[in-house]
Design a protein around this motif. Sequence first.
Motif, PDB file in Angstrom:
ATOM      1  N   UNK A 249      71.931  73.400  20.445  1.00 21.43           N
ATOM      2  CA  UNK A 249      71.887  73.383  21.802  1.00 21.43           C
ATOM      3  C   UNK A 249      72.949  74.088  22.540  1.00 21.43           C
ATOM      4  N   UNK A 250      72.974  73.798  23.684  1.00 19.62           N
ATOM      5  CA  UNK A 250      73.824  74.510  24.611  1.00 19.62           C
ATOM      6  C   UNK A 250      75.354  73.585  25.152  1.00 19.62           C
ATOM      7  N   UNK A 251      76.232  74.410  24.729  1.00 18.32           N
ATOM      8  CA  UNK A 251      77.503  73.494  24.980  1.00 18.32           C
ATOM      9  C   UNK A 251      78.536  74.266  26.017  1.00 18.32           C
ATOM     10  N   UNK A 252      79.018  73.345  27.066  1.00 18.33           N
ATOM     11  CA  UNK A 252      79.794  73.924  28.038  1.00 18.33           C
ATOM     12  C   UNK A 252      81.355  73.482  28.141  1.00 18.33           C
ATOM     13  N   UNK A 253      82.427  74.216  28.365  1.00 22.15           N
ATOM     14  CA  UNK A 253      83.653  73.391  28.260  1.00 22.15           C
ATOM     15  C   UNK A 253      84.253  74.273  29.442  1.00 22.15           C
ATOM     16  N   UNK A 254      84.909  73.403  30.285  1.00 18.67           N
ATOM     17  CA  UNK A 254      85.601  73.816  31.646  1.00 18.67           C
ATOM     18  C   UNK A 254      87.052  73.476  31.295  1.00 18.67           C
ATOM     19  N   UNK A 255      87.786  74.415  31.435  1.00 17.64           N
ATOM     20  CA  UNK A 255      89.499  74.178  31.312  1.00 17.64           C
ATOM     21  C   UNK A 255      89.926  74.990  32.478  1.00 17.64           C
ATOM     22  N   UNK A 256      90.340  74.111  33.585  1.00 13.47           N
ATOM     23  CA  UNK A 256      90.811  74.707  34.692  1.00 13.47           C
ATOM     24  C   UNK A 256      89.791  75.522  35.382  1.00 13.47           C
ATOM     25  N   UNK A 257      90.098  76.471  35.742  1.00 20.92           N
ATOM     26  CA  UNK A 257      89.141  77.411  36.641  1.00 20.92           C
ATOM     27  C   UNK A 257      88.237  78.137  35.442  1.00 20.92           C
ATOM     28  N   UNK A 258      88.595  77.968  34.075  1.00 16.92           N
ATOM     29  CA  UNK A 258      87.880  78.663  33.158  1.00 16.92           C
ATOM     30  C   UNK A 258      86.355  77.910  32.649  1.00 16.92           C
ATOM     31  N   UNK A 259      85.694  78.828  32.369  1.00 16.00           N
ATOM     32  CA  UNK A 259      84.138  78.059  31.753  1.00 16.00           C
ATOM     33  C   UNK A 259      83.661  78.911  30.909  1.00 16.00           C
ATOM     34  N   UNK A 260      83.433  77.969  29.836  1.00 13.76           N
ATOM     35  CA  UNK A 260      82.859  78.600  28.362  1.00 13.76           C
ATOM     36  C   UNK A 260      81.632  78.136  28.121  1.00 13.76           C
ATOM     37  N   UNK A 261      80.416  78.932  28.116  1.00 17.21           N
ATOM     38  CA  UNK A 261      79.201  78.490  27.590  1.00 17.21           C
ATOM     39  C   UNK A 261      78.904  79.166  26.413  1.00 17.21           C
ATOM     40  N   UNK A 262      78.839  77.963  25.464  1.00 11.36           N
ATOM     41  CA  UNK A 262      78.679  78.356  23.847  1.00 11.36           C
ATOM     42  C   UNK A 262      77.069  77.952  23.491  1.00 11.36           C
TER      43      UNK A 262
END
Length: 213
Positions: free
Chosen positions: A161-174
């Motif tokens: 599947x698709x996993x998203x991580x937000x850390x402050x202003x950063x966004x990671x789409x894995x």
Amino acid sequence: MRHFISAESLRKMVEQGKKVTIDKNCVLTPAAQDLVKELGLTVIYGEPQAQQAERQVTGVSPVPPSGVAIHPDAPQELKQKVRQILREILKPACLHPQVVHVRGEQVVIQPFAAAPPGQKIGLTDAVTAREGNLCAGFMTFDHAELPWLLHYDEADYIIEGEFTLKVGEQRFEAKAGDIIYIPKGSQVVFSSPTFCKVFYVTYPANWADLGSQ
């Protein structure tokens, strides 16, 4: 047992010259190694008896494994308290780690009790502090998100599947096959726009017992 010599302790040792003799069982911290280069010091690794003599001359206390130097003139009660705190901090999560074989097909992912209302999130620990010093398990997100503050280090491997991580202003789409590492103290938002399954590893395993340390 090896002990670490901090830069501060090393500086006290070399006040009288450019040579310093330390116990052969001691290890210089990275900062102490930089100090050696900065001051052009000569470090001699001697026998334990030689190191004890050096401490008597310079007044430098033995350095605990944590690299924290305890001043020789500190009250005995304070020394004992510091050592007690250090022992507690450095104590492993599991006193008797063991090899564990977890069969993936037998793991049943349970609803995550701490999930926000209406959020379909599942989580199951497969390895805990009962078996090892780190924790591992599986979590799922079904069109859901989870704000979270990490009191531990975490690594996530996306299984599907698709996993998203937000850390402050950063966004990671894995996506499946990706790995994400998150350091302790991070304020994050886990989510998935569809459905995802993630394998996670956290350290230490007993982070909940340690509170926000």
